[in-house]
Design a protein around this motif. Structure first.
Motif, short mmCIF file in Angstrom:
data_model
loop_
_atom_site.label_atom_id
_atom_site.label_comp_id
_atom_site.label_asym_id
_atom_site.label_seq_id
_atom_site.Cartn_x
_atom_site.Cartn_y
_atom_site.Cartn_z
N PRO A 137 0.81 -1.23 0.00
CA PRO A 137 0.00 0.00 0.00
C PRO A 137 0.84 1.27 0.00
O PRO A 137 0.49 2.26 -0.67
CB PRO A 137 -0.83 -0.13 1.28
N LEU A 138 1.96 1.26 0.71
CA LEU A 138 2.81 2.46 0.74
C LEU A 138 3.54 2.66 -0.58
O LEU A 138 3.73 3.80 -1.03
CB LEU A 138 3.80 2.37 1.91
N MET A 139 3.93 1.59 -1.24
CA MET A 139 4.53 1.73 -2.56
C MET A 139 3.50 2.26 -3.56
O MET A 139 3.81 3.12 -4.40
CB MET A 139 5.11 0.39 -3.03
N ASP A 140 2.26 1.78 -3.46
CA ASP A 140 1.20 2.31 -4.32
C ASP A 140 1.00 3.80 -4.09
O ASP A 140 0.86 4.58 -5.03
CB ASP A 140 -0.12 1.57 -4.05
N ALA A 141 0.97 4.21 -2.82
CA ALA A 141 0.78 5.63 -2.49
C ALA A 141 1.93 6.47 -3.01
O ALA A 141 1.73 7.58 -3.53
CB ALA A 141 0.64 5.79 -0.97
N CYS A 142 3.15 5.96 -2.89
CA CYS A 142 4.31 6.71 -3.38
C CYS A 142 4.25 6.89 -4.90
O CYS A 142 4.57 7.95 -5.43
CB CYS A 142 5.60 6.01 -2.98
N LEU A 143 3.84 5.85 -5.61
CA LEU A 143 3.71 5.96 -7.06
C LEU A 143 2.66 7.00 -7.43
O LEU A 143 2.87 7.82 -8.33
CB LEU A 143 3.32 4.60 -7.67
N GLU A 144 1.52 6.98 -6.74
CA GLU A 144 0.46 7.92 -7.08
C GLU A 144 0.85 9.36 -6.76
O GLU A 144 0.52 10.29 -7.50
CB GLU A 144 -0.83 7.54 -6.35
N ALA A 145 1.57 9.56 -5.66
CA ALA A 145 1.94 10.92 -5.26
C ALA A 145 3.29 11.35 -5.83
O ALA A 145 3.68 12.51 -5.68
CB ALA A 145 1.97 11.02 -3.73
N GLY A 146 4.04 10.43 -6.43
CA GLY A 146 5.33 10.79 -7.01
C GLY A 146 6.42 10.99 -5.99
O GLY A 146 7.13 12.00 -6.02
N VAL A 147 6.59 10.03 -5.09
CA VAL A 147 7.56 10.15 -3.99
C VAL A 147 8.45 8.91 -3.97
O VAL A 147 7.97 7.78 -4.19
CB VAL A 147 6.84 10.31 -2.63
N ASN A 148 9.73 9.08 -3.69
CA ASN A 148 10.65 7.96 -3.55
C ASN A 148 10.36 7.19 -2.26
O ASN A 148 9.82 7.73 -1.30
CB ASN A 148 12.09 8.46 -3.55
N TYR A 149 10.75 5.92 -2.24
CA TYR A 149 10.33 4.98 -1.19
C TYR A 149 11.54 4.22 -0.65
O TYR A 149 12.44 3.85 -1.41
CB TYR A 149 9.31 4.01 -1.77
N LEU A 150 11.52 3.93 0.65
CA LEU A 150 12.55 3.10 1.30
C LEU A 150 11.89 2.30 2.40
O LEU A 150 11.03 2.83 3.13
CB LEU A 150 13.66 3.99 1.86
N ASP A 151 12.30 1.03 2.56
CA ASP A 151 11.81 0.24 3.70
C ASP A 151 12.96 -0.57 4.30
O ASP A 151 14.10 -0.51 3.83
CB ASP A 151 10.62 -0.66 3.30
#
Length: 424
Positions: A108-122
């Motif tokens: 879900p957080l990767m989906d949100a990052c794609l939609e909002a245009g934000v880089n992701y790290l876990d």
């Protein structure tokens, strides 16, 4: 997997100019990450912290303010709810989401990052709630989406996975022409004084430990019964001798993919006799089950109930004494001859608590998360796409470990030492 690029998105800036991070998760690791980001003011110029329980965020923010003078802005968010997470991202406009929530929430957080245009790290790979099984396939499936969006998703920037991946890449870059065997050894020599407790989220910890063991050999993962293979291991620098148990851990999956010369890969973790005995009893009476059972007309998951009655890992820092010792034994060839190395870090629980108010297990996960984020924000590590830690140049990360509280050492091993895991 949506690809909707937010025009308000800002790309990472070299030198950390105007870099904003949103940390999601306010447990023990989130506590450490917030403190380490606050210490790295040259990179993290604005820090936001979000969780389902905003009061936990507030407590962390106040502790950060007292220790560093930095302000951490807090928010409530349900990380399972993509639209509400997207709304928060568009409000905060971070360059990076640093996910230290539960592994169930990675997608879900990767989906949100794609939609909002934000880089992701876990720091840990995805696993579904209803199956105690974790692998990278779900997140690797996002590669094309992130690449087309011009975004980076850095997976597993904790210690194991994370630092252990970087140790392996560094060994390959500086010591070995090929890696043939890899043993990742995680020892927690600390004593928290509790009859039974876990050093991170009890639900995730117990699911991980009770899952069938898998190790890499003969070009495939071989499955054995959980915790059925174990041996003694003596840590360097007087940390002690501990019983270590072979189990599956996700970094093996990415390492054998990206370093195909590896012929055998094993992950080992230490457990005390008390922990093993308690865990066996809990399994025998059904308390580690993850399927719902009916109780007094309500559906409850036994493992989630067990989590509620066990000590909170975030509270263990005050009482935990001793040290952790986590490292990798990598063997292979250099110039046609055998070579083996042991690269490791030793971390003191009491010193970690003195610095950031958390025990060493949270510290050893949180510090690498902040380091990985800083390398992305400074464009030292670059995407786009979905990357595991070993796909990047290990040298900048290894240098930052020494600067940020997780110094490492490298010992050369004889063939006999490496074969028998006798590093001292």
């Amino acid at each position: 997997m949506k690809i909707v690029i937010d025009p308000a998105r800002r790309m990472p800036h070299a030198g950390g100019v105007m870099s904003t991070v949103l940390i999601i998760g306010a447990g023990g690791v989130g506590h450490v990450v917030a403190h380490k980001c606050a210490q790295m003011s040259e990179v993290y110029t604005e820090i936001h912290l979000a969780s389902r329980t905003v009061s936990k965020c507030g407590a962390i923010a106040e502790d950060v303010r007292k220790r560093t003078g930095r302000t951490v802005r807090t928010h409530a968010v349900d990380a399972d709810d993509v639209p509400s997470t997207v709304a928060l991202l568009r409000e905060v406009k971070p360059e990076l989401v640093l996910n230290v929530a539960l592994p169930y929430q990675d997608l879900p957080l990767m989906d949100a990052c794609l939609e909002a245009g934000v880089n992701y790290l876990d720091t840990a790979n995805y696993e579904p709630r209803d199956v105690a099984h974790f692998e990278y396939s779900w997140q690797w499936a996002y590669e094309e989406c992130f690449r087309k969006a011009g975004l980076t998703a850095l997976l597993g920037s904790g210690f194991d996975p994370g630092v252990t991946n970087v140790y392996t890449a560094w060994a390959l870059k500086h010591h070995l022409d090929e890696i043939h065997t890899l043993d990742i050894i995680d020892v927690n020599g600390g004593n928290h004084g509790q009859a039974f407790a876990t050093n991170f989220n009890p639900e995730i910890n117990i699911r991980e430990v009770t899952a069938p063991c898998r190790h890499w050999e003969d070009n495939a993962f071989q499955e054995t019964k959980a915790l059925s293979t174990h041996r003694a291991f003596t840590c360097p620098e007087g940390v002690g001798t501990f019983e270590i148990y072979r189990m599956f851990h996700e970094e093996m999956e990415s390492l054998v993919k990206h370093i195909p010369s590896i012929r055998r890969a094993q992950f080992w973790m230490s457990f005390s006799p008390s922990y093993i005995n308690h865990l066996q009893v809990l399994e025998d009476v059904g308390m580690t089950r993850i399927d719902p059972v009916e109780y007094n007309g309500a559906q409850i998951v036994p493992l989630q109930f067990l989590k509620a009655v066990l000590p909170n890992p975030g509270d263990l820092g005050r009482t935990t004494r001793g040290r952790t010792c986590i490292g990798v034994v990598a063997t292979g060839v250099r110039d046609g001859r055998f070579k083996g190395v042991y690269i490791y870090n030793i971390c003191d629980h009491e010193k970690c608590f003195e610095e950031v108010g958390a025990q060493a297990v949270s510290y050893t996960t949180g510090v690498p998360a902040a380091i990985g984020g800083s390398l992305l924000l400074q464009n030292i590590w670059k995407g786009p796409g979905v990357l595991n830690m070993e796909q990047n140049d290990p040298d900048p990360f290894m240098a930052e470990l020494n600067r940020r509280g997780l110094p490492w050492k490298c010992l050369e091993l004889t063939e006999e030492q490496a074969r028998n895991l006798h590093v001292v």
